[in-house]
Design a protein around this motif. Structure first.
Motif, PDB file in Angstrom:
ATOM      1  N   ARG A 131      43.616-121.625  46.438  1.00  0.00           N
ATOM      2  CA  ARG A 131      42.387-121.366  47.340  1.00  0.00           C
ATOM      3  C   ARG A 131      42.995-121.028  48.874  1.00  0.00           C
ATOM      4  NH1 ARG A 131      41.646-122.198  42.672  1.00  0.00           N
ATOM      5  NH2 ARG A 131      39.672-123.472  41.955  1.00  0.00           N
ATOM      6  N   ARG A 132      42.049-120.362  49.622  1.00  0.00           N
ATOM      7  CA  ARG A 132      42.559-120.074  51.103  1.00  0.00           C
ATOM      8  C   ARG A 132      41.528-120.840  51.779  1.00  0.00           C
ATOM      9  NH1 ARG A 132      47.054-117.303  52.622  1.00  0.00           N
ATOM     10  NH2 ARG A 132      47.714-115.862  50.904  1.00  0.00           N
ATOM     11  N   VAL A 133      41.980-121.365  53.069  1.00  0.00           N
ATOM     12  CA  VAL A 133      40.757-122.310  53.996  1.00  0.00           C
ATOM     13  C   VAL A 133      39.982-121.404  54.476  1.00  0.00           C
ATOM     14  CG1 VAL A 133      41.103-123.820  56.069  1.00  0.00           C
ATOM     15  CG2 VAL A 133      42.953-123.692  54.350  1.00  0.00           C
ATOM     16  N   TRP A 134      38.708-122.321  54.496  1.00  0.00           N
ATOM     17  CA  TRP A 134      37.734-121.786  55.412  1.00  0.00           C
ATOM     18  C   TRP A 134      37.251-122.950  56.495  1.00  0.00           C
ATOM     19  CZ3 TRP A 134      33.418-124.681  55.368  1.00  0.00           C
ATOM     20  CH2 TRP A 134      32.969-124.894  53.834  1.00  0.00           C
ATOM     21  N   ARG A 135      36.676-122.765  57.526  1.00  0.00           N
ATOM     22  CA  ARG A 135      36.521-123.746  58.279  1.00  0.00           C
ATOM     23  C   ARG A 135      35.057-123.553  59.030  1.00  0.00           C
ATOM     24  NH1 ARG A 135      40.756-127.131  59.754  1.00  0.00           N
ATOM     25  NH2 ARG A 135      39.229-128.564  60.763  1.00  0.00           N
ATOM     26  N   GLY A 136      34.330-124.603  59.427  1.00  0.00           N
ATOM     27  CA  GLY A 136      33.086-124.391  60.358  1.00  0.00           C
ATOM     28  C   GLY A 136      31.894-124.521  59.767  1.00  0.00           C
ATOM     29  N   GLY A 137      31.620-124.446  58.255  1.00  0.00           N
ATOM     30  CA  GLY A 137      30.402-124.583  57.701  1.00  0.00           C
ATOM     31  C   GLY A 137      29.372-123.387  58.016  1.00  0.00           C
ATOM     32  N   GLY A 138      28.499-123.258  57.327  1.00  0.00           N
ATOM     33  CA  GLY A 138      27.478-122.045  57.470  1.00  0.00           C
ATOM     34  C   GLY A 138      26.053-122.413  57.527  1.00  0.00           C
ATOM     35  N   TRP A 139      25.344-121.401  57.426  1.00  0.00           N
ATOM     36  CA  TRP A 139      23.778-121.601  57.515  1.00  0.00           C
ATOM     37  C   TRP A 139      23.225-122.188  56.235  1.00  0.00           C
ATOM     38  CZ3 TRP A 139      20.690-119.324  53.654  1.00  0.00           C
ATOM     39  CH2 TRP A 139      21.188-118.235  52.913  1.00  0.00           C
ATOM     40  N   ILE A 140      23.974-122.122  55.259  1.00  0.00           N
ATOM     41  CA  ILE A 140      23.593-122.968  53.908  1.00  0.00           C
ATOM     42  C   ILE A 140      23.887-124.309  53.863  1.00  0.00           C
ATOM     43  CG2 ILE A 140      23.731-123.145  51.439  1.00  0.00           C
ATOM     44  CD1 ILE A 140      24.381-120.082  51.343  1.00  0.00           C
ATOM     45  N   MET A 187      37.522-124.651  50.906  1.00  0.00           N
ATOM     46  CA  MET A 187      38.555-123.825  50.334  1.00  0.00           C
ATOM     47  C   MET A 187      37.625-122.780  49.489  1.00  0.00           C
ATOM     48  SD  MET A 187      40.190-126.376  47.750  1.00  0.00           S
ATOM     49  CE  MET A 187      39.161-127.324  46.487  1.00  0.00           C
ATOM     50  N   PHE A 188      38.187-121.867  49.022  1.00  0.00           N
ATOM     51  CA  PHE A 188      37.757-120.609  48.535  1.00  0.00           C
ATOM     52  C   PHE A 188      38.651-119.692  47.931  1.00  0.00           C
ATOM     53  CE2 PHE A 188      33.708-117.397  48.622  1.00  0.00           C
ATOM     54  CZ  PHE A 188      33.463-117.861  47.277  1.00  0.00           C
ATOM     55  N   GLU A 189      38.399-118.952  46.830  1.00  0.00           N
ATOM     56  CA  GLU A 189      39.283-118.005  46.236  1.00  0.00           C
ATOM     57  C   GLU A 189      39.553-116.876  47.281  1.00  0.00           C
ATOM     58  OE1 GLU A 189      38.228-120.422  43.123  1.00  0.00           O
ATOM     59  OE2 GLU A 189      36.805-119.236  44.176  1.00  0.00           O
ATOM     60  N   PHE A 221      48.339-118.974  42.701  1.00  0.00           N
ATOM     61  CA  PHE A 221      48.390-119.510  41.488  1.00  0.00           C
ATOM     62  C   PHE A 221      46.894-119.529  40.816  1.00  0.00           C
ATOM     63  CE2 PHE A 221      52.093-121.791  43.534  1.00  0.00           C
ATOM     64  CZ  PHE A 221      52.958-121.211  42.801  1.00  0.00           C
ATOM     65  N   SER A 222      46.095-118.978  41.408  1.00  0.00           N
ATOM     66  CA  SER A 222      44.598-118.971  41.234  1.00  0.00           C
ATOM     67  C   SER A 222      44.266-118.226  39.915  1.00  0.00           C
ATOM     68  CB  SER A 222      43.822-118.371  42.440  1.00  0.00           C
ATOM     69  OG  SER A 222      42.576-118.382  42.002  1.00  0.00           O
ATOM     70  N   GLU A 223      43.351-119.291  39.137  1.00  0.00           N
ATOM     71  CA  GLU A 223      43.201-118.764  37.911  1.00  0.00           C
ATOM     72  C   GLU A 223      41.787-117.749  37.932  1.00  0.00           C
ATOM     73  OE1 GLU A 223      41.257-123.072  38.389  1.00  0.00           O
ATOM     74  OE2 GLU A 223      42.808-121.585  39.227  1.00  0.00           O
ATOM     75  N   PHE A 224      41.319-117.687  39.334  1.00  0.00           N
ATOM     76  CA  PHE A 224      39.911-116.974  39.670  1.00  0.00           C
ATOM     77  C   PHE A 224      40.307-115.632  40.307  1.00  0.00           C
ATOM     78  CE2 PHE A 224      38.458-121.341  39.307  1.00  0.00           C
ATOM     79  CZ  PHE A 224      37.768-121.204  38.009  1.00  0.00           C
ATOM     80  N   ASP A 225      41.360-115.620  41.024  1.00  0.00           N
ATOM     81  CA  ASP A 225      41.956-114.218  41.967  1.00  0.00           C
ATOM     82  C   ASP A 225      42.343-113.099  40.959  1.00  0.00           C
ATOM     83  OD1 ASP A 225      42.574-112.677  43.456  1.00  0.00           O
ATOM     84  OD2 ASP A 225      43.673-114.080  44.920  1.00  0.00           O
ATOM     85  N   ASP A 226      41.541-112.335  40.886  1.00  0.00           N
ATOM     86  CA  ASP A 226      42.164-111.133  39.913  1.00  0.00           C
ATOM     87  C   ASP A 226      42.696-110.137  40.643  1.00  0.00           C
ATOM     88  OD1 ASP A 226      39.850-110.074  41.320  1.00  0.00           O
ATOM     89  OD2 ASP A 226      39.057-109.283  39.795  1.00  0.00           O
ATOM     90  N   LEU A 227      43.100-110.221  42.061  1.00  0.00           N
ATOM     91  CA  LEU A 227      43.793-109.163  43.141  1.00  0.00           C
ATOM     92  C   LEU A 227      45.200-109.811  43.207  1.00  0.00           C
ATOM     93  CD1 LEU A 227      41.036-108.200  45.424  1.00  0.00           C
ATOM     94  CD2 LEU A 227      41.912-107.199  43.444  1.00  0.00           C
ATOM     95  N   LYS A 228      45.436-110.910  43.911  1.00  0.00           N
ATOM     96  CA  LYS A 228      46.731-111.444  44.033  1.00  0.00           C
ATOM     97  C   LYS A 228      47.545-110.481  44.731  1.00  0.00           C
ATOM     98  CE  LYS A 228      46.462-114.879  40.284  1.00  0.00           C
ATOM     99  NZ  LYS A 228      47.200-115.785  39.362  1.00  0.00           N
ATOM    100  N   TRP A 229      46.915-109.762  45.815  1.00  0.00           N
ATOM    101  CA  TRP A 229      47.930-108.861  46.531  1.00  0.00           C
ATOM    102  C   TRP A 229      48.987-109.753  47.290  1.00  0.00           C
ATOM    103  CZ3 TRP A 229      43.653-105.755  49.612  1.00  0.00           C
ATOM    104  CH2 TRP A 229      42.889-105.006  48.774  1.00  0.00           C
TER     105      TRP A 229
END
Length: 277
Positions: free
Chosen positions: A236-245, A258-260, A119-127
Motif C-alpha cells: 500500500r502507499r501512505v496517505w496522511r491527514g484524514g478527510g471529511w469522512i 494506507m491505500f492501494e 506486491f499488492s493483490e489489488f493493484d492491477d497497474l503496478k507501473w
C-alpha cells in the motif's frame, strides 16, 4: 479505475517552452531541521529534514483540470480539493505540471513495465515509477516531509492536529463537514444524511507554517510505501491527514493511513512538493 485516466496517461504532454512560473504564491518554503512536535510519528528518531517546498493548499479541481483536462471528483467546485484521484494519477499530474511550467519532471514512469517491488493483490497497474532526485519538478511529499510540515516543523507548538489541539479550528471532518454539527459516535448513515462533503481549501485556520487543511478535508497521498511491524513494504502507499469522512484519530498528525496505489475515493486528494535549491 476511470477509462479516461488510461487514455490521458499515455497521451503526449504539451511542453510549453520558456514558461517557467514563479511558484512562490503557491508553495511555501519549509525550513528543515529536527522534529519538535512530540505527537509526530517521527519524533525522537534522530531524523533531520532538508529544506523543501510544499503547496499551501491541497490541489484544487481548478488546478487539476488545467493540467489534466478532466475532473474525476465526486464533488464539483473550482476551489474544492480534487478527489477520487489515485496515487498513479497524482504522479502523472506532477510530471505534466512540471513540463507545462518549464521544470524537469521528477518521475520516470514506465506504464508497460511491472514494478517488481509492488506486491499488492489489488493493484492491477503496478507501473514502474522511479525518481530523478536532481529534478526541480513537482512531486508528492515523502511521508517524513508531510509529517514534519503538518506538525509545524521547527516552529511547532506541539499540537495534536495540524495547527491546533481543537480539531474544529483547523479541519473538516465527519462532525463538521455537513449541514449540521454531528454529535455521538461516528456513523456513515448520519454523515450521508447530513450531506457531508469536501469544503473549499483554506477556510480553516492554518498551522504554524501557513499550511491549510493538513488535517481533514481530503486524505493526502505521500510518495512512500506503507511499512510497519506487521506489513512489509510494497503493498500500500501512505496517505496522511484524514478527510471529511474520517474520525478524529485519522486527522491527528501521528496517524498513518494506507491505500492501494490504484485506489481512489471521495476523500482522497493530495498536495505537491518540490526540492529546495
Amino acid at each position: 479505475m476511470k477509462n479516461n485516466f488510461f487514455y490521458l496517461a499515455l497521451m503526449p504532454v504539451l511542453i510549453l517552452s520558456g514558461c517557467k512560473k514563479d511558484a512562490s504564491n503557491e508553495l511555501i518554503l519549509i525550513n528543515g531541521g529536527e522534529f519538535k512536535n512530540e505527537y509526530s510519528y517521527f519524533f525522537g528518531k534522530g531524523i533531520v529534514v532538508k529544506d523543501f517546498f510544499l503547496s499551501k493548499y491541497e490541489i484544487t479541481q481548478k488546478e487539476w483540470i488545467e493540467v489534466m483536462g478532466y475532473n474525476p471528483s465526486q464533488f464539483s467546485g473550482d476551489n474544492l480539493p480534487v478527489d477520487m484521484v489515485s496515487w498513479y494519477e497524482c504522479i502523472i499530474y506532477c510530471n505534466r505540471r512540471s513540463e507545462l511550467e518549464g521544470f524537469t519532471p521528477y518521475y520516470i514512469v514506465d506504464t508497460l513495465k511491472i514494478d517488481l517491488n509492488n506486491f499488492s493483490e489489488f493493484d492491477d497497474l503496478k507501473w514502474s515509477v522511479r525518481i530523478n532526485e536532481s529534478a526541480d519538478g513537482y512531486r508528492l511529499p515523502t511521508e517524513i516531509e508531510w509529517d514534519f510540515a503538518a506538525s509545524g516543523g521547527i516552529k511547532s507548538n506541539n499540537y495534536i492536529y495540524s495547527g491546533s489541539n481543537n480539531l474544529d479550528d483547523v479541519a473538516w471532518y465527519w462532525r463538521n463537514s455537513g449541514n449540521q454539527y454531528l454529535d455521538g459516535k461516528w456513523s456513515w448513515i448520519n454523515i450521508e444524511n447530513n450531506q457531508s462533503r469536501t469544503r473549499p481549501v483554506g477556510e480553516k485556520r492554518p498551522n504554524e507554517l501557513g499550511l491549510y487543511d493538513m488535517s481533514g478535508n481530503v486524505r493526502e497521498w505521500c510518495w512512500d510505501w506503507y511499512e510497519d511491524d506487521e506489513l512489509e513494504s510494497g503493498h500500500r502507499r501512505v496517505w496522511r491527514g484524514g478527510g471529511w469522512i474520517g474520525g478524529e484519530h485519522a486527522c491527528a498528525i501521528s496517524y498513518r493511513g494506507m491505500f492501494e496505489a490504484n485506489g481512489a475515493g471521495p476523500d482522497q486528494g493530495f498536495r505537491v512538493a518540490r526540492n529546495a535549491p
